[in-house]
Design a protein around this motif. Sequence first.
Motif, PDB file in Angstrom:
ATOM      1  N   PHE B  24      24.106  11.410  20.797  1.00  0.00           N
ATOM      2  CA  PHE B  24      24.478  10.002  20.742  1.00  0.00           C
ATOM      3  C   PHE B  24      24.918   9.606  19.331  1.00  0.00           C
ATOM      4  CE2 PHE B  24      21.235  10.480  24.049  1.00  0.00           C
ATOM      5  CZ  PHE B  24      22.000  10.119  25.145  1.00  0.00           C
ATOM      6  N   PRO B  25      26.051  10.122  18.907  1.00  0.00           N
ATOM      7  CA  PRO B  25      26.486   9.803  17.549  1.00  0.00           C
ATOM      8  C   PRO B  25      26.712   8.301  17.372  1.00  0.00           C
ATOM      9  CG  PRO B  25      28.259  10.824  18.806  1.00  0.00           C
ATOM     10  CD  PRO B  25      27.028  10.917  19.635  1.00  0.00           C
ATOM     11  N   ALA B  31      22.464  -1.230  14.578  1.00  0.00           N
ATOM     12  CA  ALA B  31      23.182  -2.321  15.244  1.00  0.00           C
ATOM     13  C   ALA B  31      23.633  -1.929  16.641  1.00  0.00           C
ATOM     14  CB  ALA B  31      24.377  -2.726  14.414  1.00  0.00           C
ATOM     15  N   VAL B  33      25.538   0.847  19.558  1.00  0.00           N
ATOM     16  CA  VAL B  33      26.725   1.670  19.739  1.00  0.00           C
ATOM     17  C   VAL B  33      27.954   0.916  19.216  1.00  0.00           C
ATOM     18  CG1 VAL B  33      27.013   0.906  22.128  1.00  0.00           C
ATOM     19  CG2 VAL B  33      27.959   3.081  21.408  1.00  0.00           C
ATOM     20  N   ILE B  39      31.913   3.812  27.392  1.00  0.00           N
ATOM     21  CA  ILE B  39      30.808   4.459  28.102  1.00  0.00           C
ATOM     22  C   ILE B  39      31.367   4.939  29.436  1.00  0.00           C
ATOM     23  CG2 ILE B  39      28.593   4.035  29.236  1.00  0.00           C
ATOM     24  CD1 ILE B  39      28.156   1.810  27.080  1.00  0.00           C
ATOM     25  N   VAL B  65      32.575  -0.956  25.088  1.00  0.00           N
ATOM     26  CA  VAL B  65      31.591  -1.780  24.370  1.00  0.00           C
ATOM     27  C   VAL B  65      32.333  -2.765  23.479  1.00  0.00           C
ATOM     28  CG1 VAL B  65      29.681  -1.760  22.733  1.00  0.00           C
ATOM     29  CG2 VAL B  65      29.881   0.045  24.447  1.00  0.00           C
ATOM     30  N   ASP B  66      31.976  -4.019  23.612  1.00  0.00           N
ATOM     31  CA  ASP B  66      32.612  -5.062  22.819  1.00  0.00           C
ATOM     32  C   ASP B  66      31.901  -5.228  21.483  1.00  0.00           C
ATOM     33  OD1 ASP B  66      34.657  -6.028  24.738  1.00  0.00           O
ATOM     34  OD2 ASP B  66      32.887  -6.330  25.979  1.00  0.00           O
ATOM     35  N   ASN B  99      28.020  -4.490  15.498  1.00  0.00           N
ATOM     36  CA  ASN B  99      28.366  -3.094  15.798  1.00  0.00           C
ATOM     37  C   ASN B  99      29.832  -2.780  15.541  1.00  0.00           C
ATOM     38  OD1 ASN B  99      29.381  -4.568  17.898  1.00  0.00           O
ATOM     39  ND2 ASN B  99      28.951  -3.023  19.444  1.00  0.00           N
TER      40      ASN B  99
END
Lengths: 159, 328
Positions: B24-25, B31, B33, B39, B65-66, B99
């Motif tokens: 899971f880099p 904060a 992903v 995803i 992801v926003d 993020n």
Amino acid sequence: MKAFRILGLAGALFAAVTATGAMAQTAQPVELKGDVKIDRLVTENGAARHVLSEPEVVVPGDRLIFSTAYRNAGAAAVRNFVVTNPVPEGVMLAPEGAGTLEVSVDGGKNWGKLAVLALANGQGGTRPAQSSDVTHLRWMLSTLAPGAQGTLTYNAIVR
Amino acid sequence: MNRNFAHRLRPALGLATAFTIAAFPGCASAAGVTAGTVIQNIATATFTSGASSGTVQSNTVSVKVDELLDVAVAGLTVAPVPTGSTSAVLSYSVTNTGNGSEAFRILVDPAVAGNQFDATIQTIAIDTNGNSTYDPGVDQILANGTATPAIAADGSLRLFAIVNLPASATDGQNSQIRLTAEAVTGIGTPGTSFAGQGAGGGDAVVGASGASASGLDAIVASLAGVALTKSAVLVDQFGGAQPVPGAVITYSLVATVSGTGQAESLHVTDAIPAGTTYQAGTLKLQGAALTDASDGDQGVASASGIDVNLGTVTGGNTRTVSFDVKIN
């Protein structure tokens, strides 16, 4: 809308893969259809309730429900039906309900209920596995009669 | 397909902890992903049907992801900075707790409720070279109300506010200075979204901070007051204390510096009274003789008057200057 655009692209890719597969063997009797919804807790008049909607806007901490609908579209029964789902990067399995699922915390090598799995703690020992450690989920159904269908779901949290 | 491949590789890495990080880099940051991450979920089924076995994959379910707009600001100055005639440098940290990469508008407000005076904002600067010290000419100046360069998710920037004491401040008074950082994309109640404006191509959503945060630093006025008292001792040539021609008057000037600050460039000057003559070589500071000439020492004396340069004297100290005159 963007989610659908990406879905469309992935769908085309999927179609191409199955087309090549069909040349090698007969058509697959089982269909799998994935979906995702965002699970928001909405408080109305002091009462909180879960509302599922399309994941238009997703940020870390949001809860997602991934589902896989299966159906035996063939004429014969299907046996040893096992659905495996790697937990995608960027999400973790939600703690709620995680204990009832068959999971792996080592990339699909060893399987079991979360309570019996352990991980190396980095100090030569082990520690109990947590829902956030889960790398894969698995559902095992012995037999699918023709026309049998159902939906497998798991709750995830955006990391 | 790639996903399965990646997961098969993982056990080869050995320790579970090692692959958790590798797998899971995008979640290395506190904060969450990174904005723009897609995803992707794929389920695979295996089964047997009669004598043959099969494998089938689901479609790929994708969620982008926003950007979460969040920020934290902290005043880094532990105790109020004593401030006198020179300006005080206050330090703040602005951390992008969202993020995605985001620039923040910086507002420095000296008018904080409860202040005994409001400081004057001279300069706002970014610690460009990252040495935690304000370097004029090196550190980038920011006009009040303008934005920083973009700060990476989980990244932090140190900002300086250089402030001056207003003329109205009196010794010992306190004042707070507030620095507020607001996400340039937008601020609002948590959950407010800005379509298409997120880092990574998605939307931007206001996080728990409201995409705005502030921190406080404080200064305390450190000023000095100077009181000067003059006394005279008269000794006549007959051993008495009569103001007759030929009698000598020793004048003492005591400068008392009060307050927590310091008096700078403090001079004690006095004119020789009419009808008297300065007695050469009698100028003294703290009882020690000073030459009359304008030279290396602090004092100058002539027929018209004396001038002793005390320089910088901190509060709580006194300096005594004395000199003799003879009544004509």
